[in-house]
Motif scaffolding. Structure first.
Motif, short mmCIF file in Angstrom:
data_model
loop_
_atom_site.label_atom_id
_atom_site.label_comp_id
_atom_site.label_asym_id
_atom_site.label_seq_id
_atom_site.Cartn_x
_atom_site.Cartn_y
_atom_site.Cartn_z
N LYS A 67 -1.71 -5.05 8.80
CA LYS A 67 -2.53 -4.84 7.60
C LYS A 67 -1.71 -5.04 6.34
O LYS A 67 -2.22 -5.57 5.34
CB LYS A 67 -3.15 -3.44 7.61
N ASP A 68 -0.47 -4.65 6.37
CA ASP A 68 0.40 -4.81 5.20
C ASP A 68 0.51 -6.28 4.81
O ASP A 68 0.44 -6.62 3.62
CB ASP A 68 1.77 -4.23 5.51
N ALA A 69 0.68 -7.15 5.79
CA ALA A 69 0.78 -8.59 5.52
C ALA A 69 -0.53 -9.12 4.94
O ALA A 69 -0.52 -9.96 4.03
CB ALA A 69 1.14 -9.34 6.79
N PHE A 70 -1.65 -8.63 5.45
CA PHE A 70 -2.94 -9.07 4.92
C PHE A 70 -3.12 -8.63 3.46
O PHE A 70 -3.54 -9.42 2.61
CB PHE A 70 -4.09 -8.52 5.76
N LEU A 71 -2.80 -7.37 3.16
CA LEU A 71 -2.94 -6.88 1.80
C LEU A 71 -2.03 -7.64 0.84
O LEU A 71 -2.41 -7.93 -0.30
CB LEU A 71 -2.63 -5.38 1.75
N ASN A 72 -0.84 -7.99 1.29
CA ASN A 72 0.07 -8.78 0.45
C ASN A 72 -0.53 -10.16 0.15
O ASN A 72 -0.42 -10.67 -0.97
CB ASN A 72 1.42 -8.96 1.14
N PHE A 73 -1.16 -10.75 1.15
CA PHE A 73 -1.80 -12.06 0.99
C PHE A 73 -2.93 -11.98 -0.04
O PHE A 73 -3.03 -12.82 -0.94
CB PHE A 73 -2.35 -12.52 2.35
N VAL A 74 -3.79 -10.97 0.09
CA VAL A 74 -4.91 -10.81 -0.84
C VAL A 74 -4.41 -10.57 -2.26
O VAL A 74 -4.92 -11.15 -3.22
CB VAL A 74 -5.83 -9.66 -0.39
N THR A 75 -3.39 -9.73 -2.40
CA THR A 75 -2.84 -9.43 -3.71
C THR A 75 -2.27 -10.68 -4.37
O THR A 75 -2.56 -10.99 -5.52
CB THR A 75 -1.74 -8.35 -3.60
N LEU A 76 -1.44 -11.40 -3.63
CA LEU A 76 -0.79 -12.60 -4.16
C LEU A 76 -1.82 -13.61 -4.65
O LEU A 76 -1.75 -14.10 -5.79
CB LEU A 76 0.09 -13.23 -3.08
N HIS A 77 -2.81 -13.93 -3.81
CA HIS A 77 -3.76 -14.98 -4.15
C HIS A 77 -4.74 -14.54 -5.23
O HIS A 77 -5.22 -15.38 -6.01
CB HIS A 77 -4.47 -15.46 -2.89
N THR A 78 -5.02 -13.27 -5.31
CA THR A 78 -5.87 -12.78 -6.40
C THR A 78 -5.20 -13.00 -7.75
O THR A 78 -5.83 -13.49 -8.70
CB THR A 78 -6.19 -11.29 -6.21
#
Length: 227
Positions: A67-78
């Motif tokens: 989940k941490d990797a997913f949240l990092n992905f969402v944050t970065l691309h946002t």
């Protein structure tokens, strides 16, 4: 122990590089943003996300290790997407008869999005445990400062640029505080932030004849896809 190893092995197979160009990853990204607009990141499990996206938990794990990797992905691309939006808005800000108001309205419109506000809240809260989780947000703020400085006329001195940077950073502080202090059921409204932000930005921009700008070209899809 043997079952755990089999599970880890299953999740490790057919690893897919997460990219918004791929439809399933894009759907996961979009649903993650929607969930984070109304719920705390700690309340969102991989199973809940997979269900919202209409896919399997396995499809998540072949793209994101956890989940941490997913949240990092969402944050970065946002925040990369927010950078692109601000870059496109710079010409209209520079050409506006009241640039301080135009800049204030541009920032408020971004933070006024429920989904964007949810990502800001997540970045700030996760940043309390590890500062790296705020890095994308800080890079976005620095990008706004740098792009805004470009609309100042040639020959602007350091004090003018420093004044504008401080005003923008203070504006970010007002907006960030507004979105993270809001109770979840309360509708998000940032209209009360407009006047103080306009006053902050009017000091460096109000009496300055800005450099006229041409609208930015639509950026090539090298970093992220527009969503």
């Amino acid at each position: 122990m043997q079952l755990a190893k089999k599970s880890e092995s299953r999740r490790g197979r057919r690893r897919i590089s997460a990219s918004l160009a791929e439809s399933k990853t894009l759907k996961l990204y979009q649903e993650g943003r929607r969930l984070l607009a109304c719920a705390d990141f700690e309340q969102i499990s991989m199973a809940l996300l997979a269900k919202a996206a209409g896919t399997s938990v396995g499809a998540l794990y072949v793209r994101f290790s956890d989940k941490d990797a997913f949240l990092n992905f969402v944050t970065l691309h946002t925040f990369l997407s927010a950078q692109q939006s601000f870059e496109r808005a710079c010409a209209s800000i520079a050409n506006h008869s009241r640039p301080a108001e135009a800049l204030a309205d541009t920032l408020i419109a971004e933070f006024g999005s429920e989904e964007f506000a949810g990502i800001v809240r997540m970045a700030v809260k996760r940043g309390f445990s590890e500062l790296r989780h705020r890095e994308s947000f800080h890079l976005y703020r620095s990008f706004v400062v740098d792009q805004a400085a470009e609309i100042l006329p040639d020959g602007s001195d350091r004090n003018q640029k420093a004044g504008l940077a401080i005003a923008i950073q203070a504006s970010f502080g007002i907006l960030t505080d507004a979105v993270i202090s809001r109770a979840s059921p309360e509708p998000l409204s940032l209209s009360e932030c407009r006047d103080p932000i306009v006053r902050l930005l009017s000091a460096p921009l109000g009496k300055t004849k800005l450099r006229k700008s041409k609208p930015a070209k639509e950026p090539a899809q090298t970093r992220i896809n527009k969503v």
